[in-house]
Design an enzyme around this catalytic site. Sequence first.
Site, short mmCIF file in Angstrom:
data_model
loop_
_atom_site.label_atom_id
_atom_site.label_comp_id
_atom_site.label_asym_id
_atom_site.label_seq_id
_atom_site.Cartn_x
_atom_site.Cartn_y
_atom_site.Cartn_z
N HIS A 1 0.87 -1.18 0.00
CA HIS A 1 0.00 0.00 0.00
C HIS A 1 0.91 1.22 0.00
CE1 HIS A 1 -3.32 2.60 2.02
NE2 HIS A 1 -3.41 2.65 0.71
N SER B 1 -4.44 6.44 4.70
CA SER B 1 -5.20 7.42 3.93
C SER B 1 -4.94 8.84 4.47
CB SER B 1 -6.68 7.08 4.05
OG SER B 1 -7.41 7.89 3.17
N LYS C 1 0.69 9.85 0.28
CA LYS C 1 1.20 8.96 -0.77
C LYS C 1 1.00 9.57 -2.16
CE LYS C 1 -1.50 5.50 0.26
NZ LYS C 1 -2.18 6.14 1.40
N THR C 2 -0.23 10.00 -2.42
CA THR C 2 -0.54 10.54 -3.75
C THR C 2 0.17 11.87 -3.97
OG1 THR C 2 -2.69 9.44 -3.72
CG2 THR C 2 -2.44 11.25 -5.28
N ARG D 1 -12.75 13.54 -4.07
CA ARG D 1 -11.70 12.79 -4.78
C ARG D 1 -11.72 13.05 -6.27
NH1 ARG D 1 -8.15 8.94 -2.03
NH2 ARG D 1 -9.05 8.71 0.04
N1 LIG Z 1 3.27 18.41 4.75
C1 LIG Z 1 2.41 17.73 4.00
N2 LIG Z 1 2.79 16.60 3.38
C2 LIG Z 1 1.91 15.88 2.65
N3 LIG Z 1 0.62 16.22 2.46
C3 LIG Z 1 0.18 17.36 3.04
C4 LIG Z 1 1.05 18.16 3.84
N4 LIG Z 1 0.35 19.21 4.30
C5 LIG Z 1 -0.89 19.09 3.82
N5 LIG Z 1 -1.03 17.99 3.04
C6 LIG Z 1 -2.29 17.54 2.39
O1 LIG Z 1 -2.62 16.25 2.92
C7 LIG Z 1 -3.30 15.47 1.95
C8 LIG Z 1 -2.55 14.16 1.70
O2 LIG Z 1 -3.42 13.32 1.01
P1 LIG Z 1 -3.01 12.24 -0.08
O3 LIG Z 1 -1.72 12.61 -0.74
O4 LIG Z 1 -4.19 12.04 -0.96
O5 LIG Z 1 -2.82 10.98 0.87
P2 LIG Z 1 -2.88 9.44 0.54
O6 LIG Z 1 -2.63 9.28 -0.91
O7 LIG Z 1 -1.79 8.87 1.37
O8 LIG Z 1 -4.24 9.00 0.96
C9 LIG Z 1 -3.36 16.29 0.69
O9 LIG Z 1 -4.61 16.90 0.65
C10 LIG Z 1 -2.23 17.32 0.90
O10 LIG Z 1 -2.45 18.50 0.21
C1 LIG Z 2 -9.06 5.12 -1.74
C2 LIG Z 2 -8.43 5.10 -0.62
O1 LIG Z 2 -7.06 5.29 -0.60
P1 LIG Z 2 -6.12 6.48 -0.08
O2 LIG Z 2 -6.91 7.28 0.89
O3 LIG Z 2 -4.99 5.76 0.56
O4 LIG Z 2 -5.70 7.27 -1.27
C3 LIG Z 2 -9.18 4.76 0.58
O5 LIG Z 2 -8.54 4.48 1.60
O6 LIG Z 2 -10.43 4.73 0.50
CA LIG Z 3 -5.55 4.15 1.80
MN LIG Z 4 -3.88 8.26 -2.28
#
Ligand SMILES: Nc1ncnc2c1ncn2[C@@H]1O[C@H](COP(=O)(O)OP(=O)(O)O)[C@@H](O)[C@H]1O
Ligand SMILES: C=C(OP(=O)(O)O)C(=O)O
Ligand SMILES: [Ca+2]
Ligand SMILES: [Mn+2]
Length: 664
Positions: A346, A364, A368-369, A448
């Site tokens: 993951h 989540s 990561k993204t 999303r």
């Molecule tokens: N210092 C930081 N590092 C990473 N993400 C941050 C930070 N500060 C704020 N954010 C926000 O946190 C969120 C991280 O979400 P995302 O990258 O989608 O997580 P994941 O993919 O792990 O679910 C984003 O909305 C991003 O803009």
């Molecule tokens: C789609 C998902 O992944 P993530 O938040 O890690 O991007 C989720 O956890 O529902």
């Molecule tokens: Ca997740």
């Molecule tokens: Mn993600």
Amino acid sequence: MATENGEFSFNSSVRGRFGLPKIQTHKKAEDVETNKEICHDDSAQPVKAQTVDELHSLQKKKSAPTTPLTATQGPFAEEDRQKQQLQSISASLASLTRETGPKVVKGDPARTAETPRVSAVSLQHHHFSPTLNISDSALKFTHILYNLSPAELYEQAIKYEKGSFITSSGALATLSGAKTGRSPRDKRVVKDETTDDDLWWGKGSPNIEMDEHTFLVNRERAVDYLCSLEKVFVNDQFLNWDPEHRIKVRIVSARAYHSLFMHNMCIRPTPEELENFGTPDFTIYNAGQFPCNRYTHYMTSSTSIDLNLARREMVILGTQYAGEMKKGLFSVMHYLMPKRQILSLHSGCNMGKDGDVALFFGLSGTGKTTLSTDHNRYLIGDDEHCWSDNGVSNIEGGCYAKCVDLSREKEPDIWNAIKFGTVLENVVFDEHTREVEYSDKSVTENTRAAYPIEFIPNAKIPCVGPHPKNVILLACDAFGVLPPVSKLSLAQTMYHFISGYTALVAGTEDGIKEPTATFSACFGAAFIMLHPTKYAAMLAEKMQKHGATGWLVNTGWSGGSYGSGSRIKLAYTRKIIDAIHSGTLLEANYTKTEIFGLEIPTEIEGVPSEILDPANTWSDKNAYKDTLLKLGGLFKKNFEVFLNYKIGADNTLTEEILEAGPKF
Ligand SMILES: Nc1ncnc2c1ncn2[C@@H]1O[C@H](COP(=O)(O)OP(=O)(O)O)[C@@H](O)[C@H]1O
Ligand SMILES: C=C(OP(=O)(O)O)C(=O)O
Ligand SMILES: [Ca+2]
Ligand SMILES: [Mn+2]
């Protein structure tokens, strides 16, 4: 002046007084002579159509066949292939208690007159006796909308699904209904002879059991619902960019939104690959609009996400949240891949110009993204990967980014990916301009965007890469006591991987809330199928073999917990990640923190040095110490369930891992 039926006309008395002079329509003598009685607007040829229907039929060209027919295939080969494809779909949709699969026909029922139809096909179970009762559903047709293009799916969504709109950047805005996030408590896995031994069951496990019979009850409910519809969407696609371990998946769903989501998220077959698709390895029945029956055994709500590994099927009832499909398939990969000695992860993944690969693990919302999408690096994937002897490969064909507070300045690549073809879930937009308001959480905070990976300009296609050099564990620490970055030993990496910590703040609206710690083994306990130590042992072995370095990065709070401190600036986190990638952080000077024993650098280019040690950033030193001890205690308590497990064949590693946690 507007007339009753909305047309615009001038009042004749007004025209009399202020109107333009009357047009003279006298024929000139020369025109009459040369037989040009008609006044032409332009010189173009008139259309070659006698009726409006004929005109419309000129507009659409038949898609060219992709595989030229060879002489041996004969003229009926294409028709045979289409027939086989429909038979396979009818087989997927067959009731297990009645004698035939539904009669299926390709094409939009609203356009049957213009759709070239292959004769209707239904699967016949010849071995059944003909006295078995035929149902009404066997007498009707189910129209199959098979692997439609994004444009076709837009039209379907806008025409038939309430809450579907085109936004100003061209994305398709959709609503996922009552559920705007996953429902992990409603996941069920069939416990049979094989899975009873293989899978992780019991306390802490995401696998809540159900029996085969109940699965079939829910499967029948979903299939009957889908076949009762006039039309269903079928997607035939792939998972895993590693060609040796590619999995064929079929997704049957009732909404264009779901079909477009999976079109974007799974790997899209070429027309040639689609022609030779054959039978899928795994099938999802998404009947999300229809609830499960709560009188059914094992059901504790109206939502049920049921996985049957032996049948290679998943049934979704009572939730339209599309993430359920992608994460459901991820669970399947967490079973299938380790069976082939491949580690499923993951994590996000990207690669530098020199081929250095980094993995980004995290729960989540931890980044990561966001952090794998890096303008200076090649994106391999944002969420689900495999690590085999060949290196890394993305499982998916798209990304699923959180959009809350998205800004063009901070995340230009994600911003620009939200264009025609992208599914935007549960966002709020201006009713007239259709500009999206990303700060608006009226529908949900979990807004999303799902887009094909090639919408990111520096995506690495095919999405594969060499063995990782850095393994970055992301934690969004709302307690604000973990350092922005620490270098981990292998044992520490395993300790934090098994712990899978993050702390989010639930409900950001009314007043200041206490952060709540979440521990999710392997940074994805909701998706793993085997015991966490199995994945941990594989990760340790691979990291050791390929010399990867582990890092813990706090993307959460600094200078205090949620409420008094603030979230670490994304720009600083990016600088930290840059220093990991470039190798400069590996060479930095380090000091060790108390309690967690984490190695923290004293300096990083572009990051204020005083934030690198969280002890410096808290004005109330006692509060810092108390919070640190509190978090340490939570880690210890969580790890208790893992104390009696051996990780890999090596006893010393297990001992080192147990030693790698907080000490006080
Ligand atoms: N210092 C930081 N590092 C990473 N993400 C941050 C930070 N500060 C704020 N954010 C926000 O946190 C969120 C991280 O979400 P995302 O990258 O989608 O997580 P994941 O993919 O792990 O679910 C984003 O909305 C991003 O803009
Ligand atoms: C789609 C998902 O992944 P993530 O938040 O890690 O991007 C989720 O956890 O529902
Ligand atoms: Ca997740
Ligand atoms: Mn993600």
